[in-house]
Design an enzyme around this catalytic site. Structure first.
Site, mmCIF file in Angstrom:
data_model
loop_
_atom_site.group_PDB
_atom_site.id
_atom_site.type_symbol
_atom_site.label_atom_id
_atom_site.label_comp_id
_atom_site.label_asym_id
_atom_site.label_seq_id
_atom_site.Cartn_x
_atom_site.Cartn_y
_atom_site.Cartn_z
ATOM 1 N N ALA A 1 43.383 35.908 -2.516
ATOM 2 C CA ALA A 1 42.931 35.337 -3.798
ATOM 3 C C ALA A 1 42.634 36.472 -4.774
ATOM 4 O O ALA A 1 41.997 37.462 -4.415
ATOM 5 C CB ALA A 1 41.680 34.490 -3.592
ATOM 6 N N ASN B 1 45.841 51.698 -14.227
ATOM 7 C CA ASN B 1 46.706 51.029 -15.192
ATOM 8 C C ASN B 1 45.964 50.781 -16.501
ATOM 9 O O ASN B 1 44.774 50.461 -16.482
ATOM 10 C CB ASN B 1 47.209 49.702 -14.608
ATOM 11 C CG ASN B 1 48.476 49.226 -15.287
ATOM 12 O OD1 ASN B 1 49.118 49.981 -16.029
ATOM 13 N ND2 ASN B 1 48.839 47.984 -15.049
ATOM 14 N N TYR C 1 40.458 45.471 -12.690
ATOM 15 C CA TYR C 1 41.408 45.083 -11.630
ATOM 16 C C TYR C 1 41.696 46.264 -10.699
ATOM 17 O O TYR C 1 41.674 46.137 -9.471
ATOM 18 C CB TYR C 1 42.699 44.595 -12.304
ATOM 19 C CG TYR C 1 43.767 44.064 -11.369
ATOM 20 C CD1 TYR C 1 43.670 42.786 -10.834
ATOM 21 C CD2 TYR C 1 44.881 44.835 -11.051
ATOM 22 C CE1 TYR C 1 44.667 42.294 -9.999
ATOM 23 C CE2 TYR C 1 45.877 44.353 -10.219
ATOM 24 C CZ TYR C 1 45.770 43.073 -9.697
ATOM 25 O OH TYR C 1 46.754 42.594 -8.873
HETATM 26 P P1 NAD Z 1 48.594 33.818 -8.397
HETATM 27 O O1 NAD Z 1 47.768 33.746 -9.630
HETATM 28 O O2 NAD Z 1 49.942 33.204 -8.396
HETATM 29 O O3 NAD Z 1 47.770 33.223 -7.154
HETATM 30 C C1 NAD Z 1 46.430 33.607 -6.897
HETATM 31 C C2 NAD Z 1 45.707 32.465 -6.189
HETATM 32 O O4 NAD Z 1 44.341 32.855 -5.985
HETATM 33 C C3 NAD Z 1 45.698 31.186 -7.019
HETATM 34 O O5 NAD Z 1 46.139 30.082 -6.253
HETATM 35 C C4 NAD Z 1 44.242 31.038 -7.441
HETATM 36 O O6 NAD Z 1 43.827 29.695 -7.612
HETATM 37 C C5 NAD Z 1 43.532 31.720 -6.270
HETATM 38 N N1 NAD Z 1 42.177 32.101 -6.667
HETATM 39 C C6 NAD Z 1 41.816 32.769 -7.793
HETATM 40 N N2 NAD Z 1 40.482 32.859 -7.849
HETATM 41 C C7 NAD Z 1 39.985 32.248 -6.742
HETATM 42 C C8 NAD Z 1 38.671 31.990 -6.266
HETATM 43 N N3 NAD Z 1 37.596 32.380 -6.940
HETATM 44 N N4 NAD Z 1 38.522 31.327 -5.096
HETATM 45 C C9 NAD Z 1 39.616 30.905 -4.407
HETATM 46 N N5 NAD Z 1 40.877 31.100 -4.820
HETATM 47 C C10 NAD Z 1 41.071 31.768 -5.985
HETATM 48 O O7 NAD Z 1 48.671 35.368 -8.006
HETATM 49 P P2 NAD Z 1 49.718 36.170 -7.087
HETATM 50 O O8 NAD Z 1 50.628 36.902 -7.978
HETATM 51 O O9 NAD Z 1 50.265 35.296 -6.032
HETATM 52 O O10 NAD Z 1 48.734 37.271 -6.458
HETATM 53 C C11 NAD Z 1 48.176 37.170 -5.159
HETATM 54 C C12 NAD Z 1 47.446 38.478 -4.849
HETATM 55 O O11 NAD Z 1 48.362 39.574 -4.911
HETATM 56 C C13 NAD Z 1 46.337 38.806 -5.825
HETATM 57 O O12 NAD Z 1 45.253 39.386 -5.126
HETATM 58 C C14 NAD Z 1 46.967 39.824 -6.743
HETATM 59 O O13 NAD Z 1 46.009 40.655 -7.350
HETATM 60 C C15 NAD Z 1 47.865 40.565 -5.786
HETATM 61 N N6 NAD Z 1 48.984 41.250 -6.464
HETATM 62 C C16 NAD Z 1 49.977 40.545 -7.089
HETATM 63 C C17 NAD Z 1 50.997 41.230 -7.725
HETATM 64 C C18 NAD Z 1 52.138 40.524 -8.411
HETATM 65 O O14 NAD Z 1 53.033 41.226 -8.936
HETATM 66 N N7 NAD Z 1 52.198 39.203 -8.434
HETATM 67 C C19 NAD Z 1 51.012 42.617 -7.746
HETATM 68 C C20 NAD Z 1 49.989 43.306 -7.117
HETATM 69 C C21 NAD Z 1 48.977 42.610 -6.466
#
Ligand code: NAD
Length: 454
Positions: free
Chosen positions: A297, A354, A360
């Protein structure tokens, strides 16, 4: 496949002007379509070279997993993978066969092929030549990854600790799953990484490759969509029962995920003060405990530090960092079973920093600190703790990025494209298996070999 590739890679109308502008069309990456099998490398051809003593164990692994070995490469005998055993290198002159092997064979690697170098762990500081060789191998492998990236191919370094090298049963138990993973189609977006294998954590002697998570319970936070959803699906496909956790307002989405994989939903805002306590109680009541914890999350609240409102900072830190630390502490006290796995989602920006993301990157750097600190502590219980640092993955989070920033992030990688949620899911799933017991306290980037923070 991502919309981006469909639009740019497949669509002839967009290919022409892009080519005219000198913009290369990225190769469509080959990804695994089925769950792990004992013959995971069936249909692949592997050429093994090197100067160490691992040739028989590597050949055995390759054969047991269904790949064919070849004794040469050429126009008529292209290969899926090149593996070089560099554990025998003890001098600067000893590096030359590395040049010879890849110089002679690299042009015969197939599209989306795999290059793997196996070396010894970074030694004591005072051992000058061994240190030179180790650092040299790491940089060499990263360069290979850059050179083959446009073919959709990847290169990785596996290092073996000295005690593992002298422990034959454990060596095979740890090398086989990792080498198989790296030679398979699963790490499609993992490029230029070092996988450090040790026997620091007690591990299963002969881990199964097929259905490795049968009987295990996995918690995935933020599993309603994106990377979390793909991870929940993969873990379930490999046999785990999955606890799908997301915010109460996402319960409908969470339920759809859980229904599709036979999992159970827990709707909880992970950032709330009482979340760890509620979560431990629920996991114990539903499953008696948990084996795999995936801290996925996460949110973004971007602003440069001077313009960032306090609530942006507070909310982000509470979800992306405080919750991860507190839930982990609570589960280590009660709920996480011996032999467990902790995987935290970091980010390459948690390594590089970044613009506009002090909050973040602080949190994503923080979870790297957490796994590094935890690893030695949890080793005696057979528990590993690792972080995954994704590069640009095509999800809702990155769809919100400004167009040019997103496009640059795609291009600034060896593979010239963004990754898909399933690429992270494959890495999380592998680190969650009993066979990944040799890997702990590490940060594995799944970024296509991004220049950012490399
Ligand atoms: P996303 O926004 O598609 O999904 C994130 C999920 O976390 C959502 O379903 C949201 O409802 C849930 N969430 C947020 N706050 C919450 C809370 N307080 N309690 C419970 N659930 C909660 O994001 P994503 O792109 O799938 O990212 C997933 C993880 O990967 C994150 O930690 C993100 O920082 C990390 N990440 C993603 C990328 C990318 O390029 N997408 C890059 C680096 C890191």
């Amino acid at each position: 496949m991502s919309d981006y590739l469909i639009n740019l890679g497949k669509n002839k109308a967009t290919q022409m002007p892009l080519k005219a502008l000198g913009v290369s069309i990225p190769v469509e990456l080959k990804r695994a379509q089925k769950p792990w099998s004992e013959k995971e490398l069936e249909g692949k051809t592997v050429y093994i070279g090197g100067t160490g003593s691992l040739s028989s164990i590597v050949s055995q692994i390759v054969e047991q997993t269904g790949a064919k070995m070849t004794k040469s490469t050429g126009e008529e005998s292209r290969v899926n993978a090149l593996v070089f055993d560099a554990t025998g290198i003890t001098s600067i002159d000893g590096l030359k066969p590395l040049y010879q092997f890849f110089h002679d064979n690299i042009r015969f690697i197939r599209s989306c092929g795999r290059l793997v170098v196996i070396g010894k762990e970074a030694p004591e500081q005072e051992d000058t030549i061994a240190q030179v060789v180790y650092q040299g191998l790491e940089a060499f492998t990263k360069s290979l990854a850059k050179e083959v990236g446009r073919k959709g191919a990847t290169a990785q370094l596996i290092t073996l600790s000295n005690s593992l090298l002298t422990n034959e049963a454990q060596l095979s138990a740890r090398l086989k799953p990792t080498l198989t993973f790296l030679l398979s189609d699963r790490p499609a977006f993992v490029s230029g990484q070092v996988f450090r294998l040790s026997d620091n954590v007690i591990a299963v002697n002969e881990p199964k490759l097929a259905q490795p998570l049968a009987g295990k319970v996995a918690l995935v936070t933020g599993a309603a969509r994106g990377i979390g959803r793909a991870t929940a699906e993969k873990l379930a496909a490999e046999g785990a029962t999955v606890a799908v956790l997301d915010r109460p307002e996402d319960e409908v989405e969470s339920q759809k995920v859980a229904d599709a994989i036979g999992g159970k939903v827990f709707s909880l805002d992970i950032g709330k003060e009482d979340a760890p306590e509620k979560l431990v109680a629920w996991l114990k009541e539903q499953f008696g405990g948990v084996d795999i914890v995936v801290h996925n999350a996460g949110i973004t609240r971007d602003k440069t530090i001077g313009k960032m409102p306090e609530h942006f900072w507070d909310l982000l830190i509470s979800v992306n960092l405080t919750a991860v630390v507190r839930v982990t502490e609570a589960l280590l006290k009660d709920g996480l079973r011996d032999g467990g796995r902790i995987v935290c989602l970091s980010s390459i920006s948690g390594i590089a920093g970044n613009f506009g993301q002090t909050n973040y990157t602080m949190a994503k750097g923080g979870v790297i600190g957490l796994v590094k600190h935890l690893a030695p502590e949890t080793a005696t219980r057979g528990i590993t703790a690792n972080a995954i640092a994704p590069g640009l993955i095509e999800t809702r989070m990155t769809a919100a990025m400004p167009f040019f920033t997103r496009e640059a992030a795609r291009r600034l990688s060896n593979l010239g494209q963004g990754g898909l949620p399933v690429d992270i899911a494959e890495m999380v799933t592998f680190l969650s298996t009993p066979g990944a017991g040799g890997i702990t306290g590490q940060v594995i980037r799944v970024c296509g070999g991004s220049l950012v923070g490399a």
